[in-house]
Enzyme design. Structure first.
Site, PDB file in Angstrom:
ATOM      1  N   ARG A 102       0.844  -1.184   0.000  1.00  0.00           N
ATOM      2  CA  ARG A 102       0.000   0.000   0.000  1.00  0.00           C
ATOM      3  C   ARG A 102       0.884   1.240   0.000  1.00  0.00           C
ATOM      4  O   ARG A 102       2.059   1.177   0.355  1.00  0.00           O
ATOM      5  CB  ARG A 102      -0.926   0.006   1.215  1.00  0.00           C
ATOM      6  CG  ARG A 102      -1.804  -1.229   1.350  1.00  0.00           C
ATOM      7  CD  ARG A 102      -2.629  -1.158   2.630  1.00  0.00           C
ATOM      8  NE  ARG A 102      -3.494  -2.322   2.798  1.00  0.00           N
ATOM      9  CZ  ARG A 102      -3.149  -3.431   3.427  1.00  0.00           C
ATOM     10  NH1 ARG A 102      -1.932  -3.527   3.966  1.00  0.00           N
ATOM     11  NH2 ARG A 102      -3.983  -4.443   3.539  1.00  0.00           N
ATOM     12  N   LYS A 122      -1.688  -2.030   7.830  1.00  0.00           N
ATOM     13  CA  LYS A 122      -2.793  -1.497   8.618  1.00  0.00           C
ATOM     14  C   LYS A 122      -2.992  -2.336   9.873  1.00  0.00           C
ATOM     15  O   LYS A 122      -2.743  -3.531   9.886  1.00  0.00           O
ATOM     16  CB  LYS A 122      -4.078  -1.504   7.781  1.00  0.00           C
ATOM     17  CG  LYS A 122      -4.043  -0.579   6.590  1.00  0.00           C
ATOM     18  CD  LYS A 122      -5.415  -0.417   5.971  1.00  0.00           C
ATOM     19  CE  LYS A 122      -6.003  -1.699   5.501  1.00  0.00           C
ATOM     20  NZ  LYS A 122      -7.303  -1.505   4.813  1.00  0.00           N
ATOM     21  N   HIS A 154      -2.897   2.320  -6.199  1.00  0.00           N
ATOM     22  CA  HIS A 154      -3.515   1.048  -5.835  1.00  0.00           C
ATOM     23  C   HIS A 154      -3.626   0.128  -7.048  1.00  0.00           C
ATOM     24  O   HIS A 154      -3.740  -1.097  -6.877  1.00  0.00           O
ATOM     25  CB  HIS A 154      -4.897   1.286  -5.228  1.00  0.00           C
ATOM     26  CG  HIS A 154      -5.247   0.306  -4.153  1.00  0.00           C
ATOM     27  ND1 HIS A 154      -4.613   0.260  -2.936  1.00  0.00           N
ATOM     28  CD2 HIS A 154      -6.155  -0.699  -4.117  1.00  0.00           C
ATOM     29  CE1 HIS A 154      -5.116  -0.709  -2.190  1.00  0.00           C
ATOM     30  NE2 HIS A 154      -6.054  -1.312  -2.888  1.00  0.00           N
ATOM     31  N   ARG A 193      -0.853  -2.262  -6.961  1.00  0.00           N
ATOM     32  CA  ARG A 193      -1.093  -3.339  -5.987  1.00  0.00           C
ATOM     33  C   ARG A 193      -1.961  -4.425  -6.628  1.00  0.00           C
ATOM     34  O   ARG A 193      -1.702  -5.620  -6.470  1.00  0.00           O
ATOM     35  CB  ARG A 193      -1.771  -2.746  -4.748  1.00  0.00           C
ATOM     36  CG  ARG A 193      -2.102  -3.744  -3.649  1.00  0.00           C
ATOM     37  CD  ARG A 193      -2.573  -2.966  -2.422  1.00  0.00           C
ATOM     38  NE  ARG A 193      -3.220  -3.804  -1.432  1.00  0.00           N
ATOM     39  CZ  ARG A 193      -2.577  -4.498  -0.500  1.00  0.00           C
ATOM     40  NH1 ARG A 193      -1.262  -4.469  -0.468  1.00  0.00           N
ATOM     41  NH2 ARG A 193      -3.235  -5.213   0.383  1.00  0.00           N
ATOM     42  N   HIS A 228      -3.726  -9.176   3.406  1.00  0.00           N
ATOM     43  CA  HIS A 228      -5.174  -9.171   3.591  1.00  0.00           C
ATOM     44  C   HIS A 228      -5.539  -9.936   4.855  1.00  0.00           C
ATOM     45  O   HIS A 228      -4.994 -11.007   5.124  1.00  0.00           O
ATOM     46  CB  HIS A 228      -5.871  -9.807   2.391  1.00  0.00           C
ATOM     47  CG  HIS A 228      -5.875  -8.929   1.181  1.00  0.00           C
ATOM     48  ND1 HIS A 228      -6.116  -9.400  -0.092  1.00  0.00           N
ATOM     49  CD2 HIS A 228      -5.670  -7.592   1.050  1.00  0.00           C
ATOM     50  CE1 HIS A 228      -6.055  -8.400  -0.955  1.00  0.00           C
ATOM     51  NE2 HIS A 228      -5.783  -7.303  -0.286  1.00  0.00           N
ATOM     52  N   TYR A 231      -9.741 -10.938  -6.980  1.00  0.00           N
ATOM     53  CA  TYR A 231      -8.779 -11.001  -8.083  1.00  0.00           C
ATOM     54  C   TYR A 231      -9.061 -12.199  -8.987  1.00  0.00           C
ATOM     55  O   TYR A 231      -8.806 -12.141 -10.184  1.00  0.00           O
ATOM     56  CB  TYR A 231      -7.360 -11.071  -7.529  1.00  0.00           C
ATOM     57  CG  TYR A 231      -6.955  -9.840  -6.760  1.00  0.00           C
ATOM     58  CD1 TYR A 231      -6.724  -8.634  -7.422  1.00  0.00           C
ATOM     59  CD2 TYR A 231      -6.826  -9.867  -5.380  1.00  0.00           C
ATOM     60  CE1 TYR A 231      -6.373  -7.494  -6.719  1.00  0.00           C
ATOM     61  CE2 TYR A 231      -6.472  -8.725  -4.673  1.00  0.00           C
ATOM     62  CZ  TYR A 231      -6.245  -7.549  -5.344  1.00  0.00           C
ATOM     63  OH  TYR A 231      -5.902  -6.416  -4.659  1.00  0.00           O
TER      64      TYR A 231
END
Length: 243
Positions: free
Chosen positions: A72, A97, A170, A173, A196, A205
């Site tokens: 990110r 995160k 993004h 990514r 994730h 995806y």
């Protein structure tokens, strides 16, 4: 809101029943756009080749790291020199995160670019930002977006297909995830690679991978194609008679 309710349920056990009722309300339905990603040729065109200038070398390394790691923007601009390991098992430690940390391996080309960058910037200490701005501080989100836009604009000269694309940080990514998937990497490994929390996020995806769908379609028989019955050759029949 749902995240806050989950947090409140742990802090106020007496309100657990009310929180569970609120969490039981289904999510609002909305249209989910298709994920945009670049082909390998387009991605390499965006990364380009580092020039002799300081900014050119930094931008090239920035884009190469984003493609290699699938990080990110917040993770890539928060990288310190000490977060990079260039020994035998070369990798980079990302701080994601929720204070989650993960290690992502590096390609040999990325390791080579990082070493060249550190030699070019011998004054960078272990606690310095790996990809600083002109003032020596960490880059900002808007700064990364601006440098990517300039790289895409320069890449359109050799790759015209990029001219009509809306490319954000993004998107890189998404590109990493799609290229890993198309290379045969398991979806659970991609989830760990991207950091994730749930493989459900990574599953989108699979839905966007048109190449995999085309391979699946090729295995299906066209309904307009007449069914052919196998007919053995005379040599095969003679061989079977001898058994």
């Amino acid at each position: 809101l749902r995240t806050f309710l989950k947090f409140a349920a742990r802090r106020d056990v007496a309100a657990m029943h009310v929180v569970e009722q609120a969490l039981g309300v289904p999510m609002k339905r909305f249209e989910r756009p298709m994920l945009g990603f670049l082909s390998r040729e387009e991605m390499l065109a965006v990364i380009g080749q580092p020039g002799v200038g300081w900014v050119s070398q930094r931008d090239c390394l920035l884009l190469a790291l984003m493609y290699n790691t699938g990080a990110r923007v917040s993770e890539i601009i928060g990288l310190k020199v000490s977060d990079v390991v260039l020994d035998t098992a070369a990798c980079v430690h990302l701080h994601g995160k929720g204070r989650k940390e993960r290690s992502v391996p590096l390609w040999r080309s990325t390791v080579k670019a990082i070493r060249a960058w550190l030699r070019f910037n011998a004054d960078l200490g272990p606690t310095s930002a790996l990809l600083p701005n002109r003032g020596g501080q960490a880059m900002t989100r808007s700064n990364v977006t601006q440098r990517l836009a300039l790289a895409v604009k320069a890449a359109t000269r050799t790759t015209p297909s990029l001219a009509k694309r809306s490319i954000s940080p993004h998107t890189l990514r998404h590109t990493t995830a799609m290229h890993l998937l198309q290379s045969g990497v398991d979806i659970s490994v991609i989830a760990l690679w991207l950091g994730h929390e749930s493989p459900t996020t990574t599953h989108q995806y699979v839905e966007a991978d048109l190449a995999m769908k085309e391979k699946a379609l090729a295995r299906l028989q066209d309904p307009q194609t007449p069914v052919r019955r196998f007919r053995a050759t005379d040599s095969l029949l003679e061989f079977l008679k001898t058994l």
